[in-house]
Scaffold this active site. Structure first.
Site, mmCIF file in Angstrom:
data_model
loop_
_atom_site.group_PDB
_atom_site.id
_atom_site.type_symbol
_atom_site.label_atom_id
_atom_site.label_comp_id
_atom_site.label_asym_id
_atom_site.label_seq_id
_atom_site.Cartn_x
_atom_site.Cartn_y
_atom_site.Cartn_z
ATOM 1 N N GLY A 180 1.010 -1.061 -0.030
ATOM 2 C CA GLY A 180 0.227 -0.097 0.030
ATOM 3 C C GLY A 180 0.858 1.232 0.152
ATOM 4 O O GLY A 180 0.247 2.214 0.171
ATOM 5 N N GLU B 163 -2.700 4.937 -13.103
ATOM 6 C CA GLU B 163 -3.941 4.022 -13.366
ATOM 7 C C GLU B 163 -5.166 4.995 -13.341
ATOM 8 O O GLU B 163 -4.915 6.024 -12.716
ATOM 9 C CB GLU B 163 -4.076 3.019 -12.350
ATOM 10 C CG GLU B 163 -3.658 1.864 -12.576
ATOM 11 C CD GLU B 163 -3.763 0.772 -11.636
ATOM 12 O OE1 GLU B 163 -4.410 0.898 -10.143
ATOM 13 O OE2 GLU B 163 -3.149 -0.507 -11.618
ATOM 14 N N LYS C 257 -5.092 -3.273 4.563
ATOM 15 C CA LYS C 257 -6.289 -3.516 5.118
ATOM 16 C C LYS C 257 -6.185 -3.793 6.537
ATOM 17 O O LYS C 257 -5.165 -4.107 7.104
ATOM 18 C CB LYS C 257 -6.395 -5.002 4.464
ATOM 19 C CG LYS C 257 -6.394 -4.903 2.882
ATOM 20 C CD LYS C 257 -5.778 -6.410 2.304
ATOM 21 C CE LYS C 257 -5.848 -6.279 0.900
ATOM 22 N NZ LYS C 257 -4.928 -7.471 0.081
ATOM 23 N N ASN D 237 -0.952 -11.520 -5.887
ATOM 24 C CA ASN D 237 -0.105 -11.815 -4.801
ATOM 25 C C ASN D 237 0.185 -13.247 -4.900
ATOM 26 O O ASN D 237 -0.794 -14.357 -4.921
ATOM 27 C CB ASN D 237 -0.628 -11.541 -3.401
ATOM 28 C CG ASN D 237 -0.727 -9.979 -3.205
ATOM 29 O OD1 ASN D 237 0.445 -9.455 -3.586
ATOM 30 N ND2 ASN D 237 -1.639 -9.528 -2.743
ATOM 31 N N ARG E 220 1.451 -15.685 -2.972
ATOM 32 C CA ARG E 220 1.818 -16.012 -1.706
ATOM 33 C C ARG E 220 0.430 -16.144 -0.702
ATOM 34 O O ARG E 220 -0.630 -16.005 -1.347
ATOM 35 C CB ARG E 220 2.806 -15.319 -0.870
ATOM 36 C CG ARG E 220 1.878 -13.778 -0.953
ATOM 37 C CD ARG E 220 2.552 -12.681 -0.152
ATOM 38 N NE ARG E 220 2.072 -11.544 -0.190
ATOM 39 C CZ ARG E 220 1.218 -10.913 0.358
ATOM 40 N NH1 ARG E 220 0.494 -11.644 1.168
ATOM 41 N NH2 ARG E 220 1.027 -9.535 0.091
HETATM 42 P P1 ADP Z 1 -0.031 -2.649 -2.805
HETATM 43 O O1 ADP Z 1 0.377 -3.667 -3.711
HETATM 44 O O2 ADP Z 1 0.738 -1.622 -2.527
HETATM 45 O O3 ADP Z 1 -0.908 -3.400 -1.821
HETATM 46 P P2 ADP Z 1 -2.617 -2.435 -4.461
HETATM 47 O O4 ADP Z 1 -2.323 -2.214 -6.314
HETATM 48 O O5 ADP Z 1 -2.808 -3.928 -4.360
HETATM 49 O O6 ADP Z 1 -1.162 -1.897 -3.883
HETATM 50 O O7 ADP Z 1 -3.674 -1.575 -4.137
HETATM 51 C C1 ADP Z 1 -3.841 -1.321 -2.780
HETATM 52 C C2 ADP Z 1 -5.030 -0.562 -2.501
HETATM 53 O O8 ADP Z 1 -4.852 0.886 -2.988
HETATM 54 C C3 ADP Z 1 -6.272 -1.156 -3.084
HETATM 55 O O9 ADP Z 1 -6.878 -1.976 -2.282
HETATM 56 C C4 ADP Z 1 -7.272 0.378 -3.249
HETATM 57 O O10 ADP Z 1 -7.735 0.698 -2.011
HETATM 58 C C5 ADP Z 1 -6.260 1.385 -3.595
HETATM 59 N N1 ADP Z 1 -5.779 1.384 -5.093
HETATM 60 C C6 ADP Z 1 -5.039 0.787 -5.849
HETATM 61 N N2 ADP Z 1 -5.246 1.062 -7.230
HETATM 62 C C7 ADP Z 1 -6.361 1.772 -7.087
HETATM 63 C C8 ADP Z 1 -7.094 2.500 -8.032
HETATM 64 N N3 ADP Z 1 -6.755 2.604 -9.445
HETATM 65 N N4 ADP Z 1 -8.113 3.534 -7.836
HETATM 66 C C9 ADP Z 1 -8.328 3.469 -6.562
HETATM 67 N N5 ADP Z 1 -7.817 3.013 -5.408
HETATM 68 C C10 ADP Z 1 -6.786 2.087 -5.955
#
Ligand code: ADP
Length: 450
Positions: free
Chosen positions: A164, A199, A236, A288, A290
């Site tokens: 995150g 994105e 989370k 992920n 894992r």
């Molecule tokens: P990480 O690998 O750092 O955990 P993620 O890509 O899994 O990153 O995204 C983590 C969180 O960030 C998502 O659950 C969401 O809340 C927010 N997020 C990621 N991408 C977007 C997006 N394009 N628009 C809005 N929120 C996003």
């Protein structure tokens, strides 16, 4: 089957793996830093090896020391848990080169999904809907053009990102150009890779992820979804299954699509395919490769042991079940209990003075805590997971309130008061929440007086 598994991790997840190994009759080896000499995982394993000083870079991330520990103790496989080396393709490769089994997917699949741009391109080719964005890393000029096409707001993300961290929202071109500089610096410092991509920024999505399980013979099944929309700073805090936003048909449709795609990849092991979900549409964000922190909610509603499944497929066994054998029963919610100030997120390490974990029907606690345990300042602040299961979501919430009220962790501040407030919140009870909801909640929430 393996005779002896080394667990390259600490805390609750190391215990989680030790427990399953013991049930399977497999010997375990723990590794620990000098800060964790008295830690529960080092005590519970059949053998324990000190691999270095407190800093994770010198111990739990020290590939050579971990391999040496495996060699000395005669382990034949390594389970990486989550975090640390669990998504490190180089480590997985080294494990294999040393004639051991890495309990996880192949280094190639770890590498593919670790690069978020490659992961998105791969999933798109496999017919999975992805969030709109750039096809690769961007320089300023390409980014500005792409952002105009995608439409503001946009999100700047690190290609090698995780946890995150390092995501920046830009509302317009000025913010974009400024954000790109900052994001590259943060990505370089945090992940050793300054590449970033864009994105479309979804305003009020839910985070819904699909758990998959695959063997090396091309069989892949899904174990339903988890809703992980309760987050702060993109991390989370509470996860549940099933998602209040999906019905059976929706679940089956996305689950089948994902398991077909992952089966086509020839992937082996457990994995989580993460989506944002808005207005009935799924948008892939990452995979992920894992076991996830929140895997217990899936275990509670399916009755499966995901660590056992992981070990079995890593040992080359075929999946012992088909999609139609998977039954979802009731509802499960997991709360992450962190040793941190719930508002500033600053860690609150210390020593646990008194400890009493909740119990009773439908309650599971995954934690390495005990009275007298030290919570060192060097690692992640997750100290316990409370998981509850019941027939309906409503019953599950009552059980959660009851279990949280029983939980005593004295000696250091934890996130329990915040979790109690969430468990009693009317919007949460209705299942009306999205990924920005908790941040809004925290803006007006005050911790109760001692
Ligand atoms: P990480 O690998 O750092 O955990 P993620 O890509 O899994 O990153 O995204 C983590 C969180 O960030 C998502 O659950 C969401 O809340 C927010 N997020 C990621 N991408 C977007 C997006 N394009 N628009 C809005 N929120 C996003």
């Amino acid at each position: 089957m393996f005779d002896k598994i080394l667990i390259a991790n600490r805390g609750e997840i190391a215990l989680r793996v030790i427990r399953t190994c013991r049930e399977m009759g497999i010997q375990t080896v723990a590794v620990h830093s000098t800060a964790d000499t008295d830690a529960m995982h080092a005590r519970l394993a059949d053998a324990s090896v000190c691999i270095g000083p407190p800093a994770a870079s010198d111990s739990y991330l020290n590939k050579v020391a971990i391999l040496a520990a495996a060699e000395i103790t005669g382990a034949d496989a390594i389970h990486p848990g989550y975090g640390f080396l669990s998504e490190n393709a180089d480590f997985a490769e080294m494990v294999v080169e040393h004639g051991l089994t890495f309990i996880g997917p192949t280094p190639e699949h770890i590498r593919m999904m670790g690069d978020k741009v490659v992961a998105k391109a791969t999933m798109r080719q496999l017919g999975v809907p992805v969030v709109p964005g750039t096809e690769g890393q961007v320089d300023d000029e390409v980014a500005a053009r792409a952002a105009r096409e995608i439409g503001y707001p946009v999100l700047i993300k690190a290609v090698a990102g995780g946890g995150g961290r390092g995501m920046i929202v830009a509302q317009d071109e000025d913010e974009l150009l400024e954000g790109l500089q900052l994001a590259r610096r943060e990505a370089q410092a945090g992940f050793g890779d300054n590449r970033v991509y864009l994105e479309k920024y979804l305003r009020r999505p839910r985070h819904i992820e699909i758990q998959i399980l695959a063997d090396e013979y091309g069989h892949c099944i899904h174990l339903g979804e988890r809703d992980c929309s309760l987050q702060r700073r993109h991390q989370k805090l509470v996860e549940e299954a099933p998602s209040p936003a999906l019905d059976d048909a929706g679940r089956q449709a996305i689950g089948e699509r994902v398991s077909r795609a992952i089966g086509d990849l020839g992937y082996r092991g457990v994995g989580t395919v993460e989506f944002l979900y808005e207005e009935g549409e799924f948008y892939f964000i990452e995979m992920n490769t894992r076991l996830q922190v929140e895997h217990p909610v899936t275990e509670m509603i399916t009755g499966l042991d995901l660590v056992r499944a992981q070990i079995e497929v890593a040992a080359g066994r075929p999946l012992g079940m088909r999609q139609q054998d998977i039954r979802f029963t009731g509802h499960a919610i997991e709360c992450r209990i962190n040793a941190e100030d719930p508002r500033t997120l600053l860690p609150t390490p210390g020593t646990v003075q008194t400890y009493h974990a909740p119990g009773g029907p439908g309650v599971r606690v995954d934690s390495a805590l005990y009275a007298g345990a030290k919570v060192p300042p060097y690692y992640d602040s997750l100290i316990a997971k409370l998981i509850v299961h019941d027939r309906t979501r409503e019953d599950c919430l009552h059980r959660l309130q009851r279990a949280l009220a029983e939980y005593v962790i004295a000696g250091l501040p934890t996130g329990i008061p915040l979790l109690q407030a969430l468990a009693e919140d009317a919007d949460f009870a209705k299942g009306n929440y999205h990924t920005g909801w908790l941040t809004e909640f925290l803006a007006t929430w005050h911790p109760p007086a001692e």
